[in-house]
Enzyme design. Structure first.
Site, short mmCIF file in Angstrom:
data_model
loop_
_atom_site.label_atom_id
_atom_site.label_comp_id
_atom_site.label_asym_id
_atom_site.label_seq_id
_atom_site.Cartn_x
_atom_site.Cartn_y
_atom_site.Cartn_z
N LYS A 67 0.76 -1.26 0.07
CA LYS A 67 0.10 0.11 -0.03
C LYS A 67 0.82 1.41 -0.18
CE LYS A 67 -2.20 -0.94 3.84
NZ LYS A 67 -1.89 -2.17 4.10
N ARG A 73 -9.36 1.66 8.83
CA ARG A 73 -8.92 0.26 9.07
C ARG A 73 -10.14 -0.57 9.69
NH1 ARG A 73 -3.21 0.71 8.96
NH2 ARG A 73 -2.11 -1.33 9.30
N ARG A 108 11.45 -7.45 3.98
CA ARG A 108 11.79 -6.34 3.67
C ARG A 108 12.64 -5.50 4.28
NH1 ARG A 108 5.53 -3.50 4.56
NH2 ARG A 108 5.38 -3.64 6.64
N ARG A 129 11.42 -2.22 10.84
CA ARG A 129 9.97 -1.74 11.49
C ARG A 129 9.82 -2.75 12.89
NH1 ARG A 129 4.97 -0.60 7.80
NH2 ARG A 129 3.81 -1.41 9.85
N ARG A 187 -0.69 -8.96 13.24
CA ARG A 187 -1.21 -7.93 12.31
C ARG A 187 -1.99 -8.57 11.42
NH1 ARG A 187 4.25 -5.70 10.69
NH2 ARG A 187 3.04 -4.45 9.00
P1 AMP Z 1 0.57 0.82 8.65
O1 AMP Z 1 1.75 1.64 8.27
O2 AMP Z 1 -0.47 1.21 7.71
O3 AMP Z 1 0.83 -0.84 8.70
O4 AMP Z 1 0.26 1.01 10.01
C1 AMP Z 1 1.21 0.54 11.18
C2 AMP Z 1 0.49 0.43 12.68
O5 AMP Z 1 -0.16 1.69 12.74
C3 AMP Z 1 -0.64 -0.52 12.56
O6 AMP Z 1 -0.24 -1.90 12.93
C4 AMP Z 1 -1.57 0.29 13.82
O7 AMP Z 1 -0.93 -0.28 14.96
C5 AMP Z 1 -1.27 1.60 13.45
N1 AMP Z 1 -2.26 2.25 12.86
C6 AMP Z 1 -2.07 2.76 11.31
N2 AMP Z 1 -3.25 3.22 10.98
C7 AMP Z 1 -4.31 2.90 11.72
C8 AMP Z 1 -5.66 2.98 11.76
N3 AMP Z 1 -6.32 3.40 10.62
N4 AMP Z 1 -6.15 2.83 12.88
C9 AMP Z 1 -5.67 1.96 14.00
N5 AMP Z 1 -4.34 1.71 13.92
C10 AMP Z 1 -3.64 2.14 12.66
#
Ligand code: AMP
Length: 186
Positions: free
Chosen positions: A13, A88, A127, A131, A142
């Protein structure tokens, strides 16, 4: 153009959202990036969400929705944007719909990146972005959070006739070309 890019962790994404942002000249809003940068800079928000991100759990809806609402007030989003990592959960999707309604705006596309589960795991574990939530056990959590909380968001948008499913397997360029074709044929 207002676009949501959607898919499980490891679907690509962020990578595709960056390319879309450049190609269509719209800002890329990633909630995950906002949280990671807050954690890195040790801001109050960062301190609040660090343990949640480390565990691979979700930040509470009110917090995320409040943050996105505030962020979207910036004039730079007036001409459109690409949302990555938000909404999400179904409550987040509903809150976002209400926000669009209030502003008299609509969503142009909900791009769903489709990638088989084993490929997601392989991609994330290889990757090497450093992180803290990319370890095998966090990835498992996740993915399970994704299936439970996030997948229903797809069903929610399917009712709105905006979902475009993109085959997310292939090179970055191949996938981006599919996205471009889809967005340009709208
Ligand atoms: P991402 O970079 O989108 O994979 O997000 C990394 C982490 O940020 C996720 O595993 C959540 O802990 C938190 N996070 C990001 N976006 C959201 C969201 N819309 N709602 C809740 N937690 C989020």
């Amino acid at each position: 153009m207002r676009i949501i890019i959607f898919g499980p962790p490891g679907a690509g994404k962020g990578t595709q959202a960056n390319l879309i942002s450049e190609e269509f000249n719209i800002p890329h809003l990633s909630t995950g990036e906002i949280f990671r940068s807050a954690i890195k800079n040790e801001t109050p928000l960062g301190k609040e969400v660090k343990a949640i991100l480390d565990a691979g759990d979700l930040v509470p809806d009110e917090k995320v929705v409040g943050l996105v609402k505030e962020e979207l007030k910036d004039d730079k989003y007036n001409g459109g944007y690409i949302l990555d990592g938000f909404p999400r959960t179904v409550p987040q999707a509903k809150a976002f719909d209400d926000l669009l309604d209030e502003k008299g705006k609509t969503l142009d596309a909900f791009l769903q990146l489709e990638v088989p589960e084993q490929e997601l795991i392989d991609r994330i574990l290889s990757r090497g972005e450093g992180r803290s939530d990319d370890s095998p056990e966090k990835v498992k959590n996740r993915l399970s959070v994704y299936h439970k909380e996030t997948e229903p968001v797809l069903k929610y948008y399917k009712k709105q006739d905006v979902v475009k499913t993109i085959d997310g397997v292939g090179s970055i360029k191949e996938i981006f070309n599919r996205i471009k074709d889809t967005l340009n044929s709208k």
